[in-house]
Design an enzyme around this catalytic site. Sequence first.
Site, PDB file in Angstrom:
ATOM      1  N   ARG A   1       0.182 -10.438  -5.128  1.00  0.00           N
ATOM      2  CA  ARG A   1       1.144 -11.540  -4.552  1.00  0.00           C
ATOM      3  C   ARG A   1       0.849 -12.758  -5.153  1.00  0.00           C
ATOM      4  NH1 ARG A   1       2.340  -9.060   0.489  1.00  0.00           N
ATOM      5  NH2 ARG A   1       1.178  -6.959  -0.211  1.00  0.00           N
TER       6      ARG A   1
ATOM      7  N   LYS B   1       4.339 -10.935   4.948  1.00  0.00           N
ATOM      8  CA  LYS B   1       2.985 -11.254   4.713  1.00  0.00           C
ATOM      9  C   LYS B   1       2.767 -12.124   3.425  1.00  0.00           C
ATOM     10  CE  LYS B   1      -0.816  -8.307   2.506  1.00  0.00           C
ATOM     11  NZ  LYS B   1      -1.511  -6.931   2.557  1.00  0.00           N
TER      12      LYS B   1
ATOM     13  N   LYS C   1      -5.019   2.398  -5.021  1.00  0.00           N
ATOM     14  CA  LYS C   1      -5.360   1.215  -4.638  1.00  0.00           C
ATOM     15  C   LYS C   1      -6.815   0.752  -5.344  1.00  0.00           C
ATOM     16  CE  LYS C   1      -5.680  -2.037  -0.737  1.00  0.00           C
ATOM     17  NZ  LYS C   1      -5.369  -2.228   0.979  1.00  0.00           N
TER      18      LYS C   1
ATOM     19  N   ASN D   1       0.676  -2.349  -4.546  1.00  0.00           N
ATOM     20  CA  ASN D   1      -0.513  -1.779  -5.080  1.00  0.00           C
ATOM     21  C   ASN D   1      -0.282  -0.078  -4.646  1.00  0.00           C
ATOM     22  OD1 ASN D   1      -2.290  -3.220  -2.723  1.00  0.00           O
ATOM     23  ND2 ASN D   1      -1.921  -1.039  -2.419  1.00  0.00           N
TER      24      ASN D   1
ATOM     25  N   ASP E   1       0.849  -1.311   0.007  1.00  0.00           N
ATOM     26  CA  ASP E   1       0.120   0.155  -0.046  1.00  0.00           C
ATOM     27  C   ASP E   1       1.064   1.374   0.015  1.00  0.00           C
ATOM     28  OD1 ASP E   1      -2.160  -2.062   0.256  1.00  0.00           O
ATOM     29  OD2 ASP E   1      -2.951  -0.632   1.720  1.00  0.00           O
TER      30      ASP E   1
END
Length: 559
Positions: free
Chosen positions: A66, A119, A395, A318, A25
């Site tokens: 991802r 993540k 985003k 993003n 982000d």
Amino acid sequence: MLIATCAAAQNGSESPNIVLIMSDDMGFSDIGCYGGEINTPNLDALAAGGLRFTQFYNTARCCPTRAALLTGMYSHQAGIGLMTGNKNLPGYRGDLGHNVLTIAEALGAGGYRCYMAGKWHVTRFTSPDGPQDNWPLQRGFDRFYGTVTGAGSFYDPATLCRGNTYITPVNDPQYQPETYYYTDAISDNAVMFLGDHAKQGPDRPFLLYVSYTAAHWPMHALPRDIAKYKGKYDGGFAPIREARLKRLKAMGIVDPGTELSPQSDDWEAVEDKAWEARNMEVYAAMIDCMDQGIGRIVAEIERQDQLDNTLIFFLQDNGGCAEGYGRYPPHKPYRTDLKPMKPDDLQTKIWPPMQTRDGRPVRVGPGVMAGPEDTFIGYGRGWANVSNTPFREYKHYSHEGGIATPLIVHWPRAIAPAQHGELVREPGHVIDIMATCVDVAGVKHPSRFGEYEILPLEGVSLRPAFSGGPLHRTDALYFEHHLNCAVRDGDWKLVRKGQLGRECKLLPWELYDMSKDRSELHDLSKKHPEKAAELSAKWESWAARANVKPWPWNIEEVD
Ligand SMILES: [Ca+2]
């Protein structure tokens, strides 16, 4: 396994180590070497000693980026066109498919040791009780420290795992820092994996995937880092946007004629300026801390004398996020009966209502000064518009503000000194990372892996660009997320927005000449209807081929 070991031996010392770093982000112009005022000396140094791509793309959202990054396929082909909900359609299962291979599976079969910190977010199964067949260790990684889901507290992340085992920041014997902060934990565990690799398997190349959650909401950062940005954003949105565009032009990252997208919010109309300025100070601090961690990772690689033959990528998943999480007063009064959590108690919440480990309610809304663990604030649309300077949208969207990302590539052995600091202007996409990895590693992307048939790769290797050559791409680049669609073909881009709701709608296509109008301000669809029709037909054909269709919604097309 014998075959795999042979493949590694054949490549010998020539196979580079690969470090894939992705942040969360963040906008196109946040980091220093892409025009930002945020202090990122370590990323800037990688850019100065490597290459920067000026037109690299992600898929506009966490999960699909991802999925595409890990597999080299468009996200819908990997089963994750949306997020991790299951729509019972091939493109929207919310779980990484077995018809695609992860980079770790491909490189692991070629003899690499594969490590991941950070993540994951490509499975809908996040419970500690399983199934875990789409968790990192079951998809090719030898070691994993991080979160299975997509967001949460930086002081007490939900779904925190070491390997396949749920842990808490308090009960993990392998990592007990003075202050637990997830960005530091990701960096420190990545460095630990590299240190262990040097002791345990120095004859084998490594893949390290570092997937930061900085600077995703909530705006959580350590006081030492926030202090550096005190007062920096008191002047509001406009001066920062103007300064960023000026630097982007001076660096040559955007064309000198690039116009600034419309300003989303008026600083004069902001009621609590101290609160809004603080949100951006914390956002900047989150990125600053990530950069410090990247510095520690690079230093460890240098310490092992491996930097020359290590290929490092940095990119973002993003664009800046205009979502409203944490920006409104709480729905209900905060609870007053909360108890401290025991060391083994898991944080089960990724957003409020939730509590800190010591038993305080986590606060939201205007006036709550972001940063500490008992706060949960998003930085909002005004600052997301700044992050995405000079582009439009955010985003979720297929306009440049949603899908444009920096890509830094650093690999001293393959990128000649004369190229250092250069810009690569050819468009690229996260689907290209897997193709590049198997190319430089000298491993195969097989058509069969165990019991599964594997789809052929969609991306192309970026390696020709490392020596100044053109990429061997034969098709356009395509996008779809949340009904926001685009196709990028040479200098042309066709893009449209969608509206999700009770009645889902596709808004009209817009056509832009990206060589003159990267900010997408001058729609040429009426002037060049034949080009718009040609690209629209290409997009439709891709959508049918790549599992974008059938749609999970009933959709009305608006002319
Ligand atoms: Ca994201």
